[in-house]
Write an enzyme that holds these catalytic residues in place. Structure first.
Site, PDB file in Angstrom:
ATOM      1  N   CYS A 657       0.833  -1.203   0.000  1.00 33.52           N
ATOM      2  CA  CYS A 657       0.000   0.000   0.000  1.00 33.52           C
ATOM      3  C   CYS A 657       0.864   1.249   0.000  1.00 33.52           C
ATOM      4  O   CYS A 657       1.909   1.296   0.657  1.00 33.52           O
ATOM      5  CB  CYS A 657      -0.898   0.048   1.246  1.00 33.52           C
ATOM      6  N   CYS A 658       0.425   2.238  -0.751  1.00 31.39           N
ATOM      7  CA  CYS A 658       0.941   3.594  -0.603  1.00 31.39           C
ATOM      8  C   CYS A 658      -0.250   4.537  -0.685  1.00 31.39           C
ATOM      9  O   CYS A 658      -1.397   4.103  -0.499  1.00 31.39           O
ATOM     10  CB  CYS A 658       2.018   3.906  -1.640  1.00 31.39           C
ATOM     11  N   LYS A 659      -0.036   5.777  -0.958  1.00 25.00           N
ATOM     12  CA  LYS A 659      -1.132   6.746  -0.940  1.00 25.00           C
ATOM     13  C   LYS A 659      -2.238   6.374  -1.919  1.00 25.00           C
ATOM     14  O   LYS A 659      -3.425   6.388  -1.575  1.00 25.00           O
ATOM     15  CB  LYS A 659      -0.584   8.137  -1.253  1.00 25.00           C
TER      16      LYS A 659
END
Length: 754
Positions: A657-659
């Site tokens: 996950c990232c932004k």
């Protein structure tokens, strides 16, 4: 999306010596590589697959074939709609229980009316969101450009399955799955005041320390009250149903059926009685008594545990804590004990009656049902039995009626008192409390959608692995989230939201059921403190499952989150900001991972453990991970590699996950895939960079920069290097630097032209 047959795909020539990109073909439709991929179930939850096929050389100059597939999931919208529907029902039920609380003094009645007004507004908001979600018929995922839309805030961002299938000349074919999704966060709500982790801590501290006109109950006791209420609502109809079955067995004059019905009734009634063996119910009854008109105590009551606190209704009086429940001349504390115990006594009379009926029927001296503990309560039974040939139904009916009456009295008192406990949680800072609930629901919905998707894919790719199925019902599955958020600016709030959302997944359990129709989408049941996701499988698959799973045993997951910021904002955070949030999250989740490892080693059979990993190797990886977390090294991506390796060796589910699940996520996933090819499938060492460049060809639009060299362990977004002498990142520190930068740049330009 269109489909391209293998014969129509464009072949790209490869050159091992020149290390050209080894993309064999690119297609829109997945190639059938195994029977697992063709399961109708996966076709029902995954759609729009995009595939790439590669050939890479191995260390012995042979070729391995790699098939990379990315698919969308319709669960992105299905799970939030299921969850919102449940939450609406739960809130409507709570509002009705508040209305049925009975007559209260003016102070508490005004509080109740205020709470109901705000709660009704929240229910209407949830209903509007559900209506808008039901209208969505386009894409099966939410793009990053829509993350700020209010109507889509319950939907996860860019939820996809990233699958790599490896066909190696020497090793067995292998599948590697990673679920990519945007970090669960309430983007529409914003992060001006931080995320859930900070907001919940601040809210609880204010509740505990502020002298408002309400009764303080700790979060643990509030959750316990909700749990007891849920158990009451579940057990009461079950007990009534089993009591009716007992009467039906009595009317049929069937001793065996009577014994079985009595056994089920006894088990459910014991659970019902056990639910009230808590000081919380007793203290809540006393608190509710004081809230009735005229029920004012000289001292505010507080439980013996010291976890609740009654604040005086007179504003000038200071807040006082009590170490014990004070007595009141008009309140009989033993009355609840008598009412509560009457349920057990009624059950004992029924047991004794059944024993006597069966004994008279068989003519024997004993009974199969133990009644040693109920002989002292059997006097009413002796007065009822007047003739051995009387109808069993007529003799049991008055006892069953008494049991139902006693149970109804207990349920009525307990539900009112525990509902009064829930009123206190809402009575303090109404808008803030409800907005926190909304924010937590939003983040949890996004996290749950990803979890259900990952669980279903993991289940259906491992259905024919007996060891995996044993692990599933014995110790559950580890679910490892790899976070790439920085600890700078708004991403701090996102990380705080994500940490709470992933931690809340502990209250989710899975149950595998047999599909009875073509609808194979999962169904969610339960309440906010405990959800059960029912996963449907075809009948032929269900029959092959272990007995424990077929009997409905709940399957648990153990979520852990490890975060390492990797972008330029993290550089600013490490030099000028604070990274303590990331450090504390990693340390807390390492302890959770260590606990799972300990239980895994204790409960799983040794032959299964050695089947995929040596014990010493796993232990060494955990020690190495702990050392890296303690080292507090800048952008320590070794934490990510170690956590991912441990997860795969423990047969877990992987998330990245990232932004927005785009640039940083794609860089991490492709690097992980190439590392797996090198470490597990003997990818030629001179071909690592080209393989990485080939997989990233559509994500980076160009070759790798030096900063993206995977051998250095540094991941950054591929962006053009600046020609200026001054790093642009420093301009974020102060607006004064911008002015200085402009002046110096102008001076350099003038000097150049002169």
């Amino acid at each position: 999306m269109g489909e391209i047959e293998d014969g129509e795909a464009d072949n790209i020539t490869t050159d091992v010596q020149g290390q050209k990109c080894a993309l064999v073909c690119e297609c829109s439709a997945p190639e059938s590589v195994s029977r697992k991929d063709n399961l109708p179930f996966l076709n029902a939850v995954l759609k729009n697959p995009v595939c790439k096929l590669y050939r890479f050389p191995t260390s012995d100059n042979k070729w391995m074939q790699i098939r990379e597939q990315m698919s969308e999931s319709i669960l992105s919208f299905h799970i939030p709609k299921e969850l919102i529907s449940l939450q609406i029902k739960e809130d409507l039920c709570r509002n009705q229980e508040l209305k049925e609380l009975g007559e209260l003094s003016p102070h508490w009645d005004n509080l109740r009316k205020n709470v109901l007004t705000h709660c009704d507004q929240m229910v209407n908001m949830y209903q509007d969101i559900l209506t808008e979600l039901s209208k969505e018929t386009g894409s099966s995922f939410k793009s990053s450009s829509s993350k700020g839309e209010k109507t889509l805030e319950f939907v996860p961002i860019n939820l996809h399955l990233q699958r790599m299938h490896v066909h190696s000349p020497h090793l067995k074919d292998a599948l590697y799955d990673v679920i990519t999704v945007g970090a669960p966060a309430a983007h529409f709500q914003g992060f001006k005041n931080g995320g859930l982790r900070k907001l919940l801590h601040r809210f609880e501290a204010e509740r505990r320390n502020t002298g408002y006109q309400f009764i303080y109950y700790s979060p643990e006791n509030t959750a316990k009250a909700k749990e007891v209420l849920s158990n009451i609502n579940q057990l009461q109809p079950l007990i009534a149903a089993h009591a009716d079955l007992l009467l039906n067995s009595a009317s049929q004059h069937s001793p065996d059926s009577l014994k079985n019905s009595l056994k089920m009734l006894s088990e459910k009634t014991e659970l019902f009685v056990h639910a009230f063996k808590d000081q919380l119910v007793r203290s809540a009854l006393l608190a509710l008594y004081t809230a009735r008109p005229g029920g004012v105590l000289k001292k505010p009551p507080s439980p013996q545990s010291g976890t609740e606190e009654i604040i005086s209704q007179d504003p000038p009086l200071p807040v006082r804590r009590q170490d014990s429940i004070p007595h009141h001349s008009d309140y009989d504390e033993e009355e609840w004990d008598r009412v509560w115990a009457s349920v057990g006594k009624s059950l004992n009379c029924i047991i004794a009656m059944v024993d006597k009926l069966i004994e008279r029927e068989s003519g024997g001296e004993g009974s199969s049902t133990s009644s040693k503990d109920v002989e002292k309560d059997s006097s009413p039974v002796d007065s009822i039995i007047t003739h051995p040939k009387e109808d069993w139904y007529e003799q049991l009916y008055p006892l069953i009626l008494t049991l139902k009456d006693c149970m109804g009295e207990v349920v009525n008192r307990a539900k009112q008192s525990l509902t009064f406990v829930l009123l206190q949680e809402l009575a303090y800072s109404l808008p803030q409390c409800l907005m926190l609930t909304l924010r937590r629901d939003i983040v949890f919905s996004q996290a749950l959608a990803g979890l259900v998707c990952g669980f279903i894919i993991k289940l259906h790719t491992s259905l024919y692995d007996p060891g995996f199925l044993e692990q599933l019902h014995t110790v559950g599955l580890i679910v490892q989230y790899e976070g790439l958020l920085s600890t700078y600016s708004e991403e701090i709030g996102m990380l705080e939201d994500m940490a709470v959302g992933i931690s809340d997944l502990k209250k989710v359990a899975f149950k595998i059921i047999e599909a009875t129709s073509n609808d194979v989408l999962p169904v969610i049941t339960g309440r906010r403190e405990h959800y059960v996701v029912e996963v449907k499988v075809p009948a032929r698959v269900f029959e092959s499952l272990p007995l424990q799973i077929k009997e409905g045993q709940l399957l648990h997951v153990h979520p852990v989150l490890f975060n390492v910021g990797i972008n330029e904002q993290q550089t600013l955070a490490e030099r000028f900001g604070d990274v303590s949030l990331q450090e504390s999250i990693n340390q807390e989740n390492f302890e959770l991972l260590k606990e799972y490892y300990t239980v895994f080693m204790e409960k799983m059979p040794p032959d299964y453990i050695s089947h995929f990993q040596e014990q010493n190797d796993l232990k060494g990886l955990l020690e190495n991970l702990h050392q890296n977390i303690q080292a507090k090294k800048r952008k320590n991506v070794e934490i990510m590699w170690l956590a991912a390796t441990i997860c795969r060796k423990l047969n877990g589910i992987r998330f990245t996950c990232c932004k927005s699940a785009k640039d940083r996520t794609s860089m991490s996933v492709t690097l992980e895939q190439c590392s797996i090819l090198r470490d597990e499938h003997q990818l030629h060492k001179d071909f690592f960079i080209r393989a990485l460049d080939c997989m990233r060809s559509r994500q980076t639009q160009g070759a790798l920069n030096e900063s993206d060299d995977p051998e250095t362990g540094c991941l950054t977004d591929n962006k053009p290097t600046s020609r200026h002498f001054y790093p642009v990142a420093l301009l974020l520190v102060s607006s004064h630097l911008l002015v200085v930068w402009l002046i110096l740049s102008l001076a350099l330009l003038l000097a150049k032209y002169q």
